[in-house]
Structures are given as structure tokens and as C-alpha cells.
Scaffold this active site. Sequence first.
Site, PDB file in Angstrom:
ATOM      1  N   GLU A 180      69.851  16.121 110.047  1.00  0.00           N
ATOM      2  CA  GLU A 180      68.582  14.989 110.260  1.00  0.00           C
ATOM      3  C   GLU A 180      67.513  15.812 111.304  1.00  0.00           C
ATOM      4  O   GLU A 180      67.983  16.135 112.212  1.00  0.00           O
ATOM      5  CB  GLU A 180      69.142  13.977 110.830  1.00  0.00           C
ATOM      6  CG  GLU A 180      68.121  12.807 111.163  1.00  0.00           C
ATOM      7  CD  GLU A 180      68.781  11.385 111.062  1.00  0.00           C
ATOM      8  OE1 GLU A 180      69.963  11.134 110.618  1.00  0.00           O
ATOM      9  OE2 GLU A 180      67.945  10.416 111.734  1.00  0.00           O
ATOM     10  N   ARG A 181      66.309  15.602 110.825  1.00  0.00           N
ATOM     11  CA  ARG A 181      65.146  16.225 111.498  1.00  0.00           C
ATOM     12  C   ARG A 181      65.461  17.912 111.679  1.00  0.00           C
ATOM     13  O   ARG A 181      65.314  18.173 113.120  1.00  0.00           O
ATOM     14  CB  ARG A 181      65.088  15.690 113.000  1.00  0.00           C
ATOM     15  CG  ARG A 181      65.244  14.047 112.898  1.00  0.00           C
ATOM     16  CD  ARG A 181      63.923  13.612 111.815  1.00  0.00           C
ATOM     17  NE  ARG A 181      64.052  11.938 111.958  1.00  0.00           N
ATOM     18  CZ  ARG A 181      63.447  11.553 110.992  1.00  0.00           C
ATOM     19  NH1 ARG A 181      62.356  11.940 110.173  1.00  0.00           N
ATOM     20  NH2 ARG A 181      63.395  10.247 110.787  1.00  0.00           N
ATOM     21  N   ASN A 223      73.747   9.524 114.104  1.00  0.00           N
ATOM     22  CA  ASN A 223      74.176   8.451 113.197  1.00  0.00           C
ATOM     23  C   ASN A 223      75.451   9.201 112.358  1.00  0.00           C
ATOM     24  O   ASN A 223      75.392   9.678 111.336  1.00  0.00           O
ATOM     25  CB  ASN A 223      72.717   8.745 112.103  1.00  0.00           C
ATOM     26  CG  ASN A 223      71.585   8.209 112.713  1.00  0.00           C
ATOM     27  OD1 ASN A 223      71.874   7.283 113.643  1.00  0.00           O
ATOM     28  ND2 ASN A 223      70.285   8.643 112.220  1.00  0.00           N
ATOM     29  N   GLU A 304      68.853   1.332 115.666  1.00  0.00           N
ATOM     30  CA  GLU A 304      68.254   1.852 114.269  1.00  0.00           C
ATOM     31  C   GLU A 304      69.719   1.569 113.226  1.00  0.00           C
ATOM     32  O   GLU A 304      69.653   2.664 112.172  1.00  0.00           O
ATOM     33  CB  GLU A 304      68.115   3.459 114.231  1.00  0.00           C
ATOM     34  CG  GLU A 304      66.769   3.455 115.170  1.00  0.00           C
ATOM     35  CD  GLU A 304      66.201   4.956 115.323  1.00  0.00           C
ATOM     36  OE1 GLU A 304      67.212   6.056 115.032  1.00  0.00           O
ATOM     37  OE2 GLU A 304      65.103   4.965 115.573  1.00  0.00           O
ATOM     38  N   ARG A 354      58.340  -2.208 122.330  1.00  0.00           N
ATOM     39  CA  ARG A 354      59.622  -1.244 122.317  1.00  0.00           C
ATOM     40  C   ARG A 354      59.723  -0.533 123.753  1.00  0.00           C
ATOM     41  O   ARG A 354      60.686  -0.032 123.888  1.00  0.00           O
ATOM     42  CB  ARG A 354      59.371  -0.376 120.938  1.00  0.00           C
ATOM     43  CG  ARG A 354      60.377   0.896 120.975  1.00  0.00           C
ATOM     44  CD  ARG A 354      60.190   1.537 119.638  1.00  0.00           C
ATOM     45  NE  ARG A 354      61.052   2.723 119.547  1.00  0.00           N
ATOM     46  CZ  ARG A 354      61.178   3.486 118.587  1.00  0.00           C
ATOM     47  NH1 ARG A 354      60.236   3.266 117.699  1.00  0.00           N
ATOM     48  NH2 ARG A 354      61.668   4.745 118.611  1.00  0.00           N
ATOM     49  N   LYS A 378      66.413   9.413 126.623  1.00  0.00           N
ATOM     50  CA  LYS A 378      65.330  10.274 126.038  1.00  0.00           C
ATOM     51  C   LYS A 378      64.393  10.276 127.159  1.00  0.00           C
ATOM     52  O   LYS A 378      64.166   9.516 127.902  1.00  0.00           O
ATOM     53  CB  LYS A 378      64.907   9.606 124.968  1.00  0.00           C
ATOM     54  CG  LYS A 378      65.756   9.781 123.600  1.00  0.00           C
ATOM     55  CD  LYS A 378      65.023   9.342 122.344  1.00  0.00           C
ATOM     56  CE  LYS A 378      66.081   9.553 121.212  1.00  0.00           C
ATOM     57  NZ  LYS A 378      65.456   9.356 119.778  1.00  0.00           N
ATOM     58  N   ASP A 383      60.075   7.638 121.683  1.00  0.00           N
ATOM     59  CA  ASP A 383      60.992   8.603 120.802  1.00  0.00           C
ATOM     60  C   ASP A 383      60.194   9.768 120.684  1.00  0.00           C
ATOM     61  O   ASP A 383      59.734  10.195 119.676  1.00  0.00           O
ATOM     62  CB  ASP A 383      61.086   7.834 119.577  1.00  0.00           C
ATOM     63  CG  ASP A 383      61.995   8.364 118.734  1.00  0.00           C
ATOM     64  OD1 ASP A 383      62.560   9.564 118.970  1.00  0.00           O
ATOM     65  OD2 ASP A 383      62.373   8.162 117.644  1.00  0.00           O
ATOM     66  N   GLU A 405      67.917  13.388 127.788  1.00  0.00           N
ATOM     67  CA  GLU A 405      67.869  13.995 126.466  1.00  0.00           C
ATOM     68  C   GLU A 405      66.325  14.421 126.136  1.00  0.00           C
ATOM     69  O   GLU A 405      65.410  13.564 126.051  1.00  0.00           O
ATOM     70  CB  GLU A 405      68.220  13.131 125.521  1.00  0.00           C
ATOM     71  CG  GLU A 405      68.210  13.273 124.029  1.00  0.00           C
ATOM     72  CD  GLU A 405      68.728  12.023 122.896  1.00  0.00           C
ATOM     73  OE1 GLU A 405      69.672  11.631 123.178  1.00  0.00           O
ATOM     74  OE2 GLU A 405      68.012  12.283 122.099  1.00  0.00           O
ATOM     75  N   GLU A 411      60.654  17.327 116.002  1.00  0.00           N
ATOM     76  CA  GLU A 411      60.364  16.243 115.099  1.00  0.00           C
ATOM     77  C   GLU A 411      58.976  15.886 115.013  1.00  0.00           C
ATOM     78  O   GLU A 411      58.408  15.612 113.829  1.00  0.00           O
ATOM     79  CB  GLU A 411      61.344  14.952 115.353  1.00  0.00           C
ATOM     80  CG  GLU A 411      61.310  14.032 114.534  1.00  0.00           C
ATOM     81  CD  GLU A 411      61.979  12.828 115.009  1.00  0.00           C
ATOM     82  OE1 GLU A 411      62.901  13.045 115.900  1.00  0.00           O
ATOM     83  OE2 GLU A 411      61.980  11.701 114.395  1.00  0.00           O
ATOM     84  N   TRP A 551      58.904  -1.561 114.072  1.00  0.00           N
ATOM     85  CA  TRP A 551      59.388  -0.412 114.722  1.00  0.00           C
ATOM     86  C   TRP A 551      58.630  -0.273 116.036  1.00  0.00           C
ATOM     87  O   TRP A 551      59.287   0.593 116.980  1.00  0.00           O
ATOM     88  CB  TRP A 551      59.182   0.998 113.868  1.00  0.00           C
ATOM     89  CG  TRP A 551      60.048   1.161 112.551  1.00  0.00           C
ATOM     90  CD1 TRP A 551      59.533   0.597 111.396  1.00  0.00           C
ATOM     91  CD2 TRP A 551      61.194   1.352 112.405  1.00  0.00           C
ATOM     92  NE1 TRP A 551      60.473   0.749 110.577  1.00  0.00           N
ATOM     93  CE2 TRP A 551      61.845   1.502 111.034  1.00  0.00           C
ATOM     94  CE3 TRP A 551      62.002   2.189 113.534  1.00  0.00           C
ATOM     95  CZ2 TRP A 551      62.843   1.762 110.800  1.00  0.00           C
ATOM     96  CZ3 TRP A 551      63.555   2.713 112.923  1.00  0.00           C
ATOM     97  CH2 TRP A 551      63.634   2.462 111.421  1.00  0.00           C
TER      98      TRP A 551
HETATM   99  C1  GCV Z   1      69.472  10.562 114.799  1.00  0.00           C
HETATM  100  C2  GCV Z   1      64.350   9.209 115.768  1.00  0.00           C
HETATM  101  C3  GCV Z   1      64.589  10.090 114.718  1.00  0.00           C
HETATM  102  C4  GCV Z   1      65.896   9.722 114.213  1.00  0.00           C
HETATM  103  C5  GCV Z   1      66.928   9.872 115.020  1.00  0.00           C
HETATM  104  C6  GCV Z   1      66.926   8.905 116.374  1.00  0.00           C
HETATM  105  C7  GCV Z   1      67.889   9.038 117.372  1.00  0.00           C
HETATM  106  O1  GCV Z   1      64.226   7.801 115.589  1.00  0.00           O
HETATM  107  O2  GCV Z   1      63.647   9.784 113.853  1.00  0.00           O
HETATM  108  O3  GCV Z   1      66.200  10.632 113.176  1.00  0.00           O
HETATM  109  O4  GCV Z   1      68.189   9.503 114.579  1.00  0.00           O
HETATM  110  O5  GCV Z   1      65.497   9.283 116.638  1.00  0.00           O
HETATM  111  O6  GCV Z   1      67.501   9.626 118.420  1.00  0.00           O
HETATM  112  O7  GCV Z   1      68.870   8.609 117.409  1.00  0.00           O
END
Ligand code: GCV
Length: 824
Positions: A180-181, A223, A304, A354, A378, A383, A405, A411, A551
Site C-alpha cells: 500500500e502506497r 491495514n 478508515e 478533520r 503523524k 495526512d 510518524e 505518497e 474525508w
Molecule cells: C495504510 C493514508 C493513506 C492510506 C494509509 C493511511 C494510514 O490515508 O492513504 O493508504 O493506510 O494513511 O496511515 O493508515
Amino acid sequence: MRSVVLVAVLLTATSLHAETGRDAWLRYTELDEAFAQHYRDALPSSIAVLGQDVVEQTARQELIRGIRGMLRRTLRTEQRLPADAAIVLGTSDEFRRLAPQFAITLGLTADAYWLKTTDIKGTRYILIVGGNPQGVLYGAFALLRKVALGDAVNELDDKQTPAVPIRWVNEWNNLNGTIERGYGGSSMFWENEHAREDMSRVSEYARMLASLGINGCSINNVNADPRVLSPDLIPQVARIADTLRPWGVKVAIAVDFGSPKTLGGLDTFDPLDPSVSAWWKSKVDDIYRAIPDFGGFVLKADSEGRVGPSTYGRTHADAANVVARPLKPHGGVIFYRGFVYDHHMDWENLKNDRARAAYDNFHDLNGKFDDNVIIQIKNGPIDFQVREPVSPLFGALDKTREAIELQITQEYFGQARHLVFLVPMWKETLDFDMHIRDRSTPVKKIVGAVVGVSNVGMDENWYGNHMSQANLYGFGRLAWNADLSPRQIAEEWTRLTFGADPVVAKTIVDMQLTSWRTFENYTGPLGLQTLTDIVGNHYGVAVEASERNGWGQWHKADSKGVGFDRTVATGTGFIGQYSPAAMKLYETLENCPDDLVLFMHHVPYTHKLHSGKTVIQYIYDSHYDGAETVERYAKEWKALNGRVDERRYQEVLAQLEYQAGQAIVWRDAVNNWFFKESGIADSKGRVGHHPGRIEAESMRLTGYTPMPVTPWEAASGATAVECGEAKCAAAVTYVGDAGRHNLVVQYFDHQDGVSRFRVWVGSQFVDEWTAADRLPTRKVDSSSSSRRTIRGLELRGGDEIRIEGIPDGRETAALDYIEIVSAQ
Ligand code: GCV
């Protein structure tokens, strides 16, 4: 301190054999003879290791490898401490017990190291003393780095202690082998729902991590697939742990909070239910039986679409603690992610925000987490956007452990296709003063752990882009020492990765240090955030994609103004989550820095920034600046032809030329969108005026038919032409001055086929190419919009320029426009 020796480095010939990037910054290329001799004289020719730990053996092997590579000397391995000169490795404890003659009294914490030159009765030793075996390994890498960088090693007395004890990477790898990403190919850990048989890439990666002092790696997507905890998979995780262990890197995994139910067969995953805590305990005990040095878990809950404690009305503390408790006796930790927000938010409610979510969800829980829970936050409150303020949550958890983080994988930063060096941005975050209780409290002093979302893949150069490696390097260096400057990090990486040629170093370092601002300039200035398709691939431009959906990544642009009012006075109150001193910085337009003005305030387009420009003119100008700068990068890179090995030279050139084309797509899309919305013209007359541009839909079309593009700003004139036949053509008669011209063809290259294009001027065939790039879309849109420049055509009035498109599969050889510009 760079020494005199550096002068010699600068004189060494660059090694120009083709390089793949696989060796990253650990190339250990041969130094020229005079220079190698200098180091052979300065370094003993034997090596002895005091301890038995596998990590110390790795340190010895790495020193042998590095010194052999750079100095053409194979160190002699001694089983016991030799009477003559040697490099001696060991922990401080081992030195005290086994080599008391060195009188090591210095206290070193875990992972710290001390490089020390010492003389005993006229015999010279270089000691690499570690606080633990990892420290010894980090010391070995540090010594090799000094040699590679041309630093003095004659009189070493260098003690280094990491800024934080936990420095981990997260790899969002799925069990099926996708990431993912991830933009550097498939997973090195997983394939077809199993750990790969061949772990050689994992071992190479662990070496890279160890060279930076990174001591933990979580090997699956946050995820998380519950199956990672299944009895079948645990031995496979153990195999990965065995590969990481010699490099001092602990394995960790991301877990799904619903696992007790989905995997364990319980009828609940309620964290306060005794059967659930028993399930976690038994699972954790199983893991530690297989992996005694297991690092711990990462958990994304209630975010999410992931399940979490809210299902049972429980708190995040309840959730974190139920998993943390069984880890505790084994020394494991849980990183509980602070990235929790509602992605079904009502966008019509002006008070919804958000950015508030992480703080709102966690600040009341301060002090309620067990001491082996670390809240992983984060850097910004949204994000990983191109520019965000620091997350206010860092200032709200003084009785709870916190990690920052950072996202190494790019991304929202052009993925593997754009050069963006993220270290200056991370550095700003780490240095930001939260002013807690009116005391200086920079983020770097608050956090006790640093985590990077790395996502390297099987691509030869790890990230799909040579330049992106600098972000992993920079992450590791900052995690070790947040006081390093971005320039120092960029210089180190460049010299280690591309050699010591000062022209190469200067060019690359300049690009890197300006690249974040450059990217921001064309993708989302003034705190607008990355204006990309936030509900899709997060890559190409789509200005409105973040609006009118749940979102919550809204920039709130309309015909009158732009920006999100997050003030306490009239907005969502987000700014009130900061300490009074930080609040003061953002609450008023007078104080708010231009870079974040639209993140914090809603203003008319005519609002004057501190710079004196209006917001709208700044948006227009920054997009032109950004696109021009990338074009300059490509030109500057070309000047390095012959100074960088051919393979990497060509690959980086292709990447920069592509980026220059994409920056123009962004420039035009964002500027056209804001021009249409605001109705305010560009004072420099550029927006909407493109001399030499001819829309494909206005050309003489054979077979091609016009199609509207969505979103409209993704194509010039909102329209492309696509070919529904075996072959189509678009032609135009050139009416300009005679002379040398460049012909730009803007076409679309998506994933569903490999279309071909051919170009003629009159009867002369001048170019052909295929649309075979790896771009993250299956549509005609801004992500697939690509540029081919045919240089130096001698054109005369009346020439027919003809482009032939041959579709393939579902790809329609679509064209956007051509541009004919003088090459003089
Ligand atoms: C792993 C963002 C990304 C998702 C990621 C999420 C996260 O939304 O687009 O791909 O999911 O962050 O950090 O959990």
C-alpha cells in the site's frame, strides 16, 4: 568536521561503471591509490571482536567488506586481542571484563557507540565500543562512513548517542505481495500470502537500516490482515526475524484489533472482556516462543474502516492496554496510531474539521495508557500533505509515550516520479516549538520514538527512483540525531551515493534542498495541501477532489475566497488545540506565516500576503516558478553527463524530464481552476494563454474523436481526443516563422495498454515512441498526462505536422495538445 583528507577525496576519480542503485549509500567504491594509502596508514590492519553476539560478528564482517572495497585491504581477523595494532570491537561491558588494559570507564547507553584511537605501550588501537552489540555495529558503520566521506580517522574520539531509543520503519506490505502506497515494486517480505522463500533482499535492506541505526521494522500493512497472527504465519514471521537479527533490527507486526473474533473465533473483541485479554496473552506468548526478541505491534484502530474499541464503547486506552499487557513481560511495545478520524464527516457543517480529530480523540486519555504503549502521531494533523502545521497532539500527551510518524514513501509527494527531498520538512516539524507550559519544547524533545513509513520494494533501486533513497537515508540520520542539518544529510548522502565529484555534489544537493519548496509550488502552496485526487491515487492533480466528501481534507475554495477557517474566533477552533504561544502564531492573519495561511484562514483571493502579493497572484506565480525550477533541474542534471555513471545518469534524467512535464500539467490545471473559480486574471498574462499551443481537438482529425476529460482541469481545454480505431491521426499546418523549433506532444499514458505514437513533418518521419510508463491510473486524466518533446525541428510555414496514434488494449492513444516553441 570534514578534514584535510577531504581534499584528497575531491581529487579521486569518480567510478563510472554502470550502477543500479542497489548498493544505495553503502557502495564502498575503491578510493584512488594515494588516498587509500592514507587510510591504510591510519587504520590498523587487524580486527578483533571481544564478544560472541551475532551483531558484533556482523560488525566485523561489515568492516572487512567496507575496508576491502574502499582500501583494497582484507583485514586480518584475530581470535584474541593481538599484541600489535588492531581495530577492537566490543561492548563497554566486554571491554571492562575482557580487555581491562583499555580502561574503558565511559558509560554508554543502549545503541550508543564510541570510536576511540588509543595507544598502549606504543601500539595503536582503534576501539569501537558499543553500549550494546547494536552500538558496536553502528560504530562500525560510522567508521566506514568516515572513510567514505574523507573524514579524518587519525585521532578518533567520537561518542554518539541516539536521540531516541526506538527508531523503527513500518512497511505497509500486504501478504499478497503488494505494498500500500509503495512505488518501488512488490514486497520483499511477502508473496502469495506467505513469507518469501528467498530472504536475500530482506537481509540487504536490514543492512541499510542498520547503517542508519534503525532498530525495528514492522513488516506488514497497518491495514492489517488478521492472518498475520495465525499459527501458520508466525513461523514465517520468525524466519524474517532471523534475517533481520544479525543486523540488530527487531521484527514487529501490525495487527488487526478484531483478530480475537475473526481469527480467534471468539464472539467478541471487546478489550474489557476477559476472554479477549486471554486471547491476546496466549497469542503474544506464542509469538515470543518463536521470536524471543520480537519488537511488538503496530495498531490502527477505529480509522478508515478499521475496527476498534468504539464498537464496544471503549476507549483507545482500553484497546491499547489490552494488547500492551501481555507484551510487557517480554519487553515488547505497542505503537498505537493517533491517526484516527471520521471519514464520513458532514462537509456542510462548517464546524467539522478533520484536523481536530487526533487531538480530540486522544488528549483526554493522557496518562491512561500503560507504559509500553506509544502513541504514534503523524507529523501533521491531516495526512502527510505537502505542507501541514505540526500535529497539536504532540503537545497534549505529557503523561504518555509518543512517537512521531514520518512518511518516507512519497505518497502525496509525487510518488516515485518526482524528486522531493523530505528532510527539510521533517526537520521543521522536529524543531517546531510547542511551547508547552511556556517552556521551550520542540517536538524532537517530546517524542521518545521515531517511525518512518518506508515501503521499499523489490525494484533494483528500492524506491523506483534513485533520488528517493535520500529520504530513507535522511530519515535514519534524523532519527539518530535530530540536530543534523538537512544540508549535512544531503551532502553525506550525495557523496556516498554518487561519489565525491564536487560538481555532482553541488548540483544534487542544491536540487534536494530546494525540491520540497519546488514541489509545493506546483502542487499546493500556502497551506492548501496537496491538490491531488485524494479519493483516488493521491498522485495527479484534481483540485476539487478533496471537496464535498466526508474525508475532510477540504480547502474550501469558492468564487469569493479560499482556505479553511480554523481559528478559535470564527472557525473550527483547531488553532485552540495548540499552546497559547503557538496559537498566537496562527490565530490572526497578521501573525500567520504565508506558508500556512490557507490551512488556518479563509480569505478572499485578493488578500495580501506578508510577501505583498495577493493570494491569487501567489498561486499563479508559484505554479510557474515550480514548473520552471523542475525544468532547470533537468538542465542542470544534463550538465553532469559523464560525471555520473551512464545508467543512473540516464534514469535520473528520464525521471526529471518526466517530472518537468508533470509540473506543467499541475501548473496549468491548478491555475486554470483558480482562474475559472475566482475570475481574476493573472497579472502577468500567462494563465489561459499558451503561445504555440494547439489543442488536439482543433487539429484535422482522422479517426480521433474529442472526449471531455474529468476533472476538466486535467486536460488543456478540458478536452482530449481518443482513437477508437486501429490507427488515427491528428494533423495541423504550421503557420509560424521558419527556423528551429521544439515540438511538444502532450499525450496520455495509462496502465491498460501500450499505445504507439509516430510523428511526421510533411513526408519526413521525425519521431516515434510507446506509451509504456508505469503510472497509477487506468484513465485519461492528469496522472496519465505525459509529454514528449521532439527537439530541434527545422520548420517552415506550410509544413504539415502529423501525429499518428495506434491504440493498444484499452489505451486509446489519446492526445491533449501540441505546442510548437522556438528552439533558438
Ligand atoms: C495504510 C493514508 C493513506 C492510506 C494509509 C493511511 C494510514 O490515508 O492513504 O493508504 O493506510 O494513511 O496511515 O493508515
